[in-house]
Every structure is written in structure tokens, then in C-alpha cells.
Design a protein around this motif. Structure first.
Motif, PDB file in Angstrom:
ATOM      1  N   SER A   1       0.869  -1.198  -0.077  1.00  0.00           N
ATOM      2  CA  SER A   1       0.057  -0.071   0.049  1.00  0.00           C
ATOM      3  C   SER A   1       0.977   1.480   0.132  1.00  0.00           C
ATOM      4  CB  SER A   1      -0.975   0.148   1.171  1.00  0.00           C
ATOM      5  OG  SER A   1      -1.515   1.370   1.250  1.00  0.00           O
ATOM      6  N   GLN A   2       0.603   2.216  -0.893  1.00  0.00           N
ATOM      7  CA  GLN A   2       0.981   3.565  -0.535  1.00  0.00           C
ATOM      8  C   GLN A   2       1.052   4.097   0.560  1.00  0.00           C
ATOM      9  OE1 GLN A   2       2.833   4.752  -3.190  1.00  0.00           O
ATOM     10  NE2 GLN A   2       2.110   4.504  -5.210  1.00  0.00           N
ATOM     11  N   ASN A   3       0.127   3.779   1.328  1.00  0.00           N
ATOM     12  CA  ASN A   3      -0.052   4.496   2.716  1.00  0.00           C
ATOM     13  C   ASN A   3       0.658   3.496   3.924  1.00  0.00           C
ATOM     14  OD1 ASN A   3      -2.182   6.110   1.756  1.00  0.00           O
ATOM     15  ND2 ASN A   3      -3.628   4.559   1.841  1.00  0.00           N
ATOM     16  N   ARG A   4       1.585   2.723   3.329  1.00  0.00           N
ATOM     17  CA  ARG A   4       2.439   1.985   4.451  1.00  0.00           C
ATOM     18  C   ARG A   4       3.293   2.864   4.932  1.00  0.00           C
ATOM     19  NH1 ARG A   4       6.869  -1.175   5.679  1.00  0.00           N
ATOM     20  NH2 ARG A   4       6.318  -3.191   6.951  1.00  0.00           N
ATOM     21  N   PRO A   5       3.409   3.079   6.327  1.00  0.00           N
ATOM     22  CA  PRO A   5       4.560   4.075   6.699  1.00  0.00           C
ATOM     23  C   PRO A   5       5.903   3.385   6.570  1.00  0.00           C
ATOM     24  CG  PRO A   5       3.404   3.164   8.587  1.00  0.00           C
ATOM     25  CD  PRO A   5       2.792   2.619   7.256  1.00  0.00           C
ATOM     26  N   ALA A   6       7.018   4.306   6.570  1.00  0.00           N
ATOM     27  CA  ALA A   6       8.450   3.894   6.673  1.00  0.00           C
ATOM     28  C   ALA A   6       8.690   3.488   8.036  1.00  0.00           C
ATOM     29  CB  ALA A   6       9.090   5.080   6.084  1.00  0.00           C
ATOM     30  N   GLY A   7       9.664   2.647   8.004  1.00  0.00           N
ATOM     31  CA  GLY A   7      10.297   2.305   9.413  1.00  0.00           C
ATOM     32  C   GLY A   7       9.915   0.739   9.703  1.00  0.00           C
ATOM     33  N   LEU A   8      10.487   0.249  10.868  1.00  0.00           N
ATOM     34  CA  LEU A   8      10.439  -1.019  11.381  1.00  0.00           C
ATOM     35  C   LEU A   8       8.915  -0.859  12.155  1.00  0.00           C
ATOM     36  CD1 LEU A   8      13.570  -1.915  13.022  1.00  0.00           C
ATOM     37  CD2 LEU A   8      12.881  -2.531  10.843  1.00  0.00           C
ATOM     38  N   PHE A   9       8.315  -2.076  12.001  1.00  0.00           N
ATOM     39  CA  PHE A   9       6.773  -2.445  12.436  1.00  0.00           C
ATOM     40  C   PHE A   9       7.017  -2.698  14.199  1.00  0.00           C
ATOM     41  CE2 PHE A   9       3.126  -4.976  13.640  1.00  0.00           C
ATOM     42  CZ  PHE A   9       2.098  -4.325  13.103  1.00  0.00           C
ATOM     43  N   PRO A  10       6.136  -2.006  14.967  1.00  0.00           N
ATOM     44  CA  PRO A  10       6.517  -2.042  16.263  1.00  0.00           C
ATOM     45  C   PRO A  10       6.281  -3.687  16.689  1.00  0.00           C
ATOM     46  CG  PRO A  10       4.768  -0.214  15.825  1.00  0.00           C
ATOM     47  CD  PRO A  10       5.082  -1.121  14.619  1.00  0.00           C
ATOM     48  N   ARG A  11       7.442  -3.940  17.733  1.00  0.00           N
ATOM     49  CA  ARG A  11       7.421  -5.410  17.910  1.00  0.00           C
ATOM     50  C   ARG A  11       6.218  -5.553  18.865  1.00  0.00           C
ATOM     51  NH1 ARG A  11      13.927  -6.622  19.452  1.00  0.00           N
ATOM     52  NH2 ARG A  11      14.734  -6.390  17.451  1.00  0.00           N
ATOM     53  N   LYS A  12       5.947  -4.687  19.812  1.00  0.00           N
ATOM     54  CA  LYS A  12       4.896  -5.011  20.562  1.00  0.00           C
ATOM     55  C   LYS A  12       3.466  -5.080  20.093  1.00  0.00           C
ATOM     56  CE  LYS A  12       3.676  -0.054  21.479  1.00  0.00           C
ATOM     57  NZ  LYS A  12       3.218   0.990  22.600  1.00  0.00           N
ATOM     58  N   VAL A  13       3.357  -4.537  18.909  1.00  0.00           N
ATOM     59  CA  VAL A  13       2.070  -4.830  18.071  1.00  0.00           C
ATOM     60  C   VAL A  13       2.288  -6.215  17.586  1.00  0.00           C
ATOM     61  CG1 VAL A  13       0.525  -4.073  16.094  1.00  0.00           C
ATOM     62  CG2 VAL A  13       1.821  -2.409  17.655  1.00  0.00           C
ATOM     63  N   MET A  14       3.296  -6.452  16.920  1.00  0.00           N
ATOM     64  CA  MET A  14       3.403  -7.980  16.194  1.00  0.00           C
ATOM     65  C   MET A  14       3.316  -8.997  17.504  1.00  0.00           C
ATOM     66  SD  MET A  14       3.914  -9.689  13.552  1.00  0.00           S
ATOM     67  CE  MET A  14       4.648  -8.481  12.410  1.00  0.00           C
ATOM     68  N   ALA A  15       3.952  -8.714  18.784  1.00  0.00           N
ATOM     69  CA  ALA A  15       3.576  -9.485  19.470  1.00  0.00           C
ATOM     70  C   ALA A  15       2.174  -9.788  20.062  1.00  0.00           C
ATOM     71  CB  ALA A  15       4.494  -9.445  20.833  1.00  0.00           C
ATOM     72  N   GLU A  16       1.412  -8.731  20.232  1.00  0.00           N
ATOM     73  CA  GLU A  16       0.146  -8.737  20.522  1.00  0.00           C
ATOM     74  C   GLU A  16      -0.635  -9.581  19.206  1.00  0.00           C
ATOM     75  OE1 GLU A  16      -3.585  -7.817  22.798  1.00  0.00           O
ATOM     76  OE2 GLU A  16      -1.525  -8.399  23.015  1.00  0.00           O
ATOM     77  N   MET A  17      -0.425  -9.242  18.185  1.00  0.00           N
ATOM     78  CA  MET A  17      -1.190  -9.871  16.930  1.00  0.00           C
ATOM     79  C   MET A  17      -1.008 -11.393  17.321  1.00  0.00           C
ATOM     80  SD  MET A  17       0.179  -7.629  13.620  1.00  0.00           S
ATOM     81  CE  MET A  17      -0.578  -8.705  12.626  1.00  0.00           C
ATOM     82  N   GLU A  18       0.252 -11.797  17.630  1.00  0.00           N
ATOM     83  CA  GLU A  18       0.380 -13.382  17.720  1.00  0.00           C
ATOM     84  C   GLU A  18      -0.411 -13.805  18.922  1.00  0.00           C
ATOM     85  OE1 GLU A  18       4.054 -16.587  18.081  1.00  0.00           O
ATOM     86  OE2 GLU A  18       4.582 -14.292  18.500  1.00  0.00           O
ATOM     87  N   ARG A  19      -0.499 -12.931  19.892  1.00  0.00           N
ATOM     88  CA  ARG A  19      -1.249 -13.580  21.035  1.00  0.00           C
ATOM     89  C   ARG A  19      -2.599 -13.816  20.600  1.00  0.00           C
ATOM     90  NH1 ARG A  19      -4.680 -12.180  24.911  1.00  0.00           N
ATOM     91  NH2 ARG A  19      -4.859  -9.796  24.167  1.00  0.00           N
ATOM     92  N   LEU A  20      -3.359 -12.462  19.955  1.00  0.00           N
ATOM     93  CA  LEU A  20      -4.585 -12.767  19.685  1.00  0.00           C
ATOM     94  C   LEU A  20      -5.002 -13.768  18.523  1.00  0.00           C
ATOM     95  CD1 LEU A  20      -4.977  -8.683  19.551  1.00  0.00           C
ATOM     96  CD2 LEU A  20      -6.336 -10.235  21.191  1.00  0.00           C
ATOM     97  N   TYR A  21      -4.099 -13.839  17.666  1.00  0.00           N
ATOM     98  CA  TYR A  21      -4.061 -15.089  16.595  1.00  0.00           C
ATOM     99  C   TYR A  21      -4.571 -16.187  17.225  1.00  0.00           C
ATOM    100  CZ  TYR A  21      -4.415 -15.941  11.699  1.00  0.00           C
ATOM    101  OH  TYR A  21      -4.623 -16.374  10.330  1.00  0.00           O
ATOM    102  N   ILE A  22      -3.740 -16.475  18.035  1.00  0.00           N
ATOM    103  CA  ILE A  22      -3.625 -17.844  18.838  1.00  0.00           C
ATOM    104  C   ILE A  22      -4.706 -17.991  19.751  1.00  0.00           C
ATOM    105  CG2 ILE A  22      -2.468 -19.547  20.634  1.00  0.00           C
ATOM    106  CD1 ILE A  22       0.201 -18.134  19.207  1.00  0.00           C
TER     107      ILE A  22
END
Length: 268
Positions: A224-245
Motif C-alpha cells: 500500500s502507498q499508505n504503508r509508513p516507513a520504518g520498522l513495524f512495532p514489536r509490541k504490536v506484532m507480539a500482540e497480534m500473535e497472542r490474539l491470533y492464537i
């Protein structure tokens, strides 16, 4: 339905960078290609064929097993994909091409194939007009593309994880077109729609990391053109994993759903 702008340069880079390992991870895409070929009328199993967004050539390889003959051209926006498909398909011709501006004369092909490609293009009416232009009168476009419902589990946990973490990272999850939007784009192009329907594919993964790794390995990253630059926040990725499981885990693992839209249309 207006889709967010997609960065075609990023799409090219993502897929070119994973051409050598694409087939190891593209389980759903291979099933979709086989299903697409099953839907094509026998009348189009001979003649000239163009495979748009060929990837590693899976759809046209499946087609070749059914077809009696005819010329085949493979094309992809990503150069390494075009080369990979060409090497695996003896007697094919190859050209790098953008589906929005195909480098062929009017009325060049009897059949245009495209599998798991058009969801990466936000200008579907333009694409279908271009497809119609290069088809011979009576020619057919047979395509499969991911649509609404694709990776819905991932999209939901992404949005919820952003809220839970009070993150200011924008929700830029890839949006996929609806059946109505695709049918409308086909009619705008002047093509006669013979078949346009959605089927659901589900893939299972041993872990959240294997799901994310698999998407990356086939080049299916957010463009997406709207995707921001920079590294994706680790805490958000960890929370995504928890929620998905928590929400989706089954005895078979973690499911990932795909809405697959199959379309068949003819030039007048």
C-alpha cells in the motif's frame, strides 16, 4: 469500491526477490491455478495464450497439461519471475509486462490467463480494458484473484492489536476488491461476463511466525502507498500473535482464509 493506491515498484521488488523460493511456499496459489484451469472451456485449449503475471508459470503449466497445442507467452511485472517461468516452459516466449499497459498489438491472443495477480492492481477497469484490447474477437480472459475475505483473521488481529497497544501506527492492512467491484470493472471494459464467483480456500500453519514467513517468502507483503516507513512495532506484532492464537487456533494449527474470485469473460 475504491481500493487504496498500491505501489507497483514495491510489488515488483517483493516478487522479484522471492522468485527462487516462491514454489516452496505458494500452496494456496497452486491450488487456485489448478482450479482456474478446470473452469476454462475446451474451445480455448488451442490457440495463442498470454499468461499475465505468470509468477513461476504455475497456471500455464497446468494449462499445458490440458491443451493440445498453441503458442504461449509468459509475462510478469517482476523480471526474475518472468525468467523463472520461461525456463520451466519449453517453447514459450517471455516478456516483462505491466498488466495496465501490455506491449502487444490489438487482437493478438485467443486466451488470456491470470492467476493470483489482479489483487495487486488498484486500477481494475484499466486492466480489463487492456486485456480486452489484446484479445481476438471471441477471445476469453480467464482469471483468479484474491478478493474480500482474504486473510481476514490477520486483518482483524492487526486492527485489534493496534488498539490494545495504543499504537499510533496506522492500520494499513491490504484491502481486497469485492465481487461487485470486479464485475463492474469487467462490464466497464466491454467484456461479456460468463462466470464470476467466489470460493474460499483455507491454509493452516503450525505457528504465527510460519504464517508471516510464508507470506513474505511468496512476496505477498503489504504494498500500500499508505504503508509508513520504518520498522513495524514489536509490541504490536507480539500482540497480534497472542490474539491470533487465542481467537483462531485449532487442532490443525492456525488457519488463514482466502477469498478467491474466479472470472471468465469474452470479447464481443
Amino acid at each position: 469500491m475504491m481500493l487504496p493506491a498500491i505501489n507497483q515498484q514495491q510489488v515488483r521488488q517483493h516478487f522479484s526477490g522471492h522468485a527462487s523460493e516462491y514454489d516452496l511456499y505458494a500452496r494456496v496459489q497452486k491450488r487456485v491455478a489448478r482450479r482456474l484451469i478446470e473452469l476454462i472451456d475446451d474451445d480455448f485449449l488451442t490457440g495463442s495464450v498470454l499468461d499475465v503475471g505468470t509468477g513461476t508459470g504455475e497456471a500455464v503449466r497446468q494449462f499445458r497439461q490440458q491443451a493440445a497445442g498453441g503458442s504461449v507467452v509468459v509475462s510478469d511485472l517482476a523480471h526474475d519471475m518472468t525468467l523463472t517461468a520461461h525456463r520451466s516452459l519449453p517453447n514459450s516466449r517471455a516478456v516483462d509486462a505491466d498488466a495496465r499497459d501490455l506491449p502487444f498489438k490489438n487482437g493478438s491472443f485467443d486466451l488470456l490467463l491470470s492467476s493470483s495477480v489482479f489483487q495487486w492492481i488498484d486500477q481494475l477497469p484499466m486492466v480489463f480494458r487492456e486485456c480486452a484490447r489484446i484479445l481476438k474477437p471471441g477471445g476469453c480472459i480467464a482469471f483468479a484473484m484474491f478478493c474480500e475475505g482474504t486473510l481476514q483473521e490477520l486483518g482483524k488481529v492487526f486492527s485489534e492489536a493496534l488498539d490494545n497497544c495504543n499504537s499510533d501506527w496506522p492500520d494499513h492492512f491490504q484491502q481486497f476488491p469485492s465481487l461487485d467491484a470486479v464485475e463492474s470493472a469487467l462490464w466497464q471494459s466491454g467484456l461479456i461476463v460468463d462466470n464470476c464467483h467466489v470460493e474460499i480456500e483455507t491454509d493452516s500453519h503450525a505457528s504465527f511466525r510460519s504464517l508471516m514467513r510464508g507470506l513474505k517468502k511468496i512476496g505477498a507483503q503489504n504494498a500500500s502507498q499508505n504503508r509508513p516507513a520504518g520498522l513495524f512495532p514489536r509490541k504490536v506484532m507480539a500482540e497480534m500473535e497472542r490474539l491470533y492464537i487465542e481467537k483462531y487456533k485449532t487442532e490443525q494449527g492456525l488457519p488463514a482464509s482466502y477469498g478467491v474470485l474466479y472470472g471468465l469473460a469474452r470479447k464481443r
